[in-house]
Design a protein around this motif. Sequence first.
Motif, PDB file in Angstrom:
ATOM      1  N   PRO A 157       0.810  -7.530  -5.389  1.00 37.49           N
ATOM      2  CA  PRO A 157      -0.577  -6.647  -4.951  1.00 37.49           C
ATOM      3  C   PRO A 157      -0.744  -6.997  -3.790  1.00 37.49           C
ATOM      4  N   PRO A 158      -1.595  -5.901  -2.954  1.00 36.79           N
ATOM      5  CA  PRO A 158      -1.922  -6.198  -1.472  1.00 36.79           C
ATOM      6  C   PRO A 158      -2.700  -7.379  -1.368  1.00 36.79           C
ATOM      7  N   PRO A 159      -2.325  -8.214  -0.220  1.00 34.92           N
ATOM      8  CA  PRO A 159      -3.244  -9.309   0.101  1.00 34.92           C
ATOM      9  C   PRO A 159      -4.918  -8.968   0.026  1.00 34.92           C
ATOM     10  N   PHE A 160      -5.202  -8.045   0.391  1.00 34.17           N
ATOM     11  CA  PHE A 160      -6.504  -7.558   0.545  1.00 34.17           C
ATOM     12  C   PHE A 160      -7.142  -7.653  -1.180  1.00 34.17           C
ATOM     13  N   GLU A 161      -6.557  -7.326  -1.952  1.00 33.05           N
ATOM     14  CA  GLU A 161      -6.926  -7.270  -3.447  1.00 33.05           C
ATOM     15  C   GLU A 161      -6.928  -8.536  -3.904  1.00 33.05           C
ATOM     16  N   ILE A 162      -5.628  -9.347  -3.541  1.00 34.70           N
ATOM     17  CA  ILE A 162      -5.802 -10.795  -3.868  1.00 34.70           C
ATOM     18  C   ILE A 162      -7.006 -11.537  -3.198  1.00 34.70           C
ATOM     19  N   ARG A 217       0.750  -1.212   0.011  1.00 28.84           N
ATOM     20  CA  ARG A 217       0.070   0.184   0.193  1.00 28.84           C
ATOM     21  C   ARG A 217       1.035   1.302   0.088  1.00 28.84           C
ATOM     22  N   THR A 218       1.998   1.340   0.663  1.00 31.17           N
ATOM     23  CA  THR A 218       2.871   2.350   0.800  1.00 31.17           C
ATOM     24  C   THR A 218       3.945   2.526  -0.629  1.00 31.17           C
ATOM     25  N   ALA A 219       3.834   1.507  -1.337  1.00 31.42           N
ATOM     26  CA  ALA A 219       4.692   1.226  -2.463  1.00 31.42           C
ATOM     27  C   ALA A 219       5.984   1.233  -2.219  1.00 31.42           C
TER      28      ALA A 219
END
Length: 271
Positions: free
Chosen positions: A58-63, A48-50
């Motif tokens: 990709p962030p785990p929440f998006e996965i 999220r903070t790049a």
Amino acid sequence: MKKTAVRFDPFKVEQEEWKRQQRKERYKKALTICSPIFVLLLWEFLSRTALIDPRFFPPPFEILKTFLAMGMSGELFSHIWISLYRIFAGFLLGVIPGVIIGLLMGLYSPVRHFISPLVMALMPIPTLALLPLIIILFGIGDMSKVVTIAGSVFFPVVINTAAGVLNIDAIYLDVAKNYGAGSKEYFLKIALPGSLPVMLEGIQMGQAIALLTIVAAEMMGATSGIGYLIWTSYKAFLLKEMFVGLILISFFGYLFSLGLRMLQKKLIPWR
């Protein structure tokens, strides 16, 4: 002044020891749960903070959202069921002959001397290197994947089973011989239970190899399965879908390992 004698209560001591063991077990379980949660939270924060490139990680929440979307469409479960079928079929096809041949090798010296050179010669050859030949013999369907997994699982199981039998104290074999035990008794009453601790370690190793093999086998000559999902998603740069496949393999590996450990505790509770 009279000294008051301190009464020793063995029941209370045993109870305190039991409570201490329970606290220790709860602590271990908490650590087991916390470590993956910590990694996922750290991954989420870094993505999220790049601090790590979110295009590649990709962030785990998006996965998770991708996982739910694929599950709702039914696409994901078709890949899971076919991979699980291939894994279980190949695992059993490798374990059962591996255990039988391993017991024979451990019990009978002529069998061991006859089979050992073949096992030692074939074991270093990666089963995946033989996949083109396996596909020629068994086609590109499920059977070629099952045989590939079976070949990978067979060697650690047969070697550990034979080693487990050879580690049995000779006195047990002498006692059975003196009491006129037949081949069936040797197998079921001595060799099988005596080799279980080492055999189960080989089976544990085999299940990990089965998961590694299924991914690679499904990347070549397959149109379904978790390995196919990982490979096609990578080629199309759909990295969220790729990570869904990778996490599924990791999850099943942990689940199978946990199941085998529970089986080990049931079969050999003294370990």
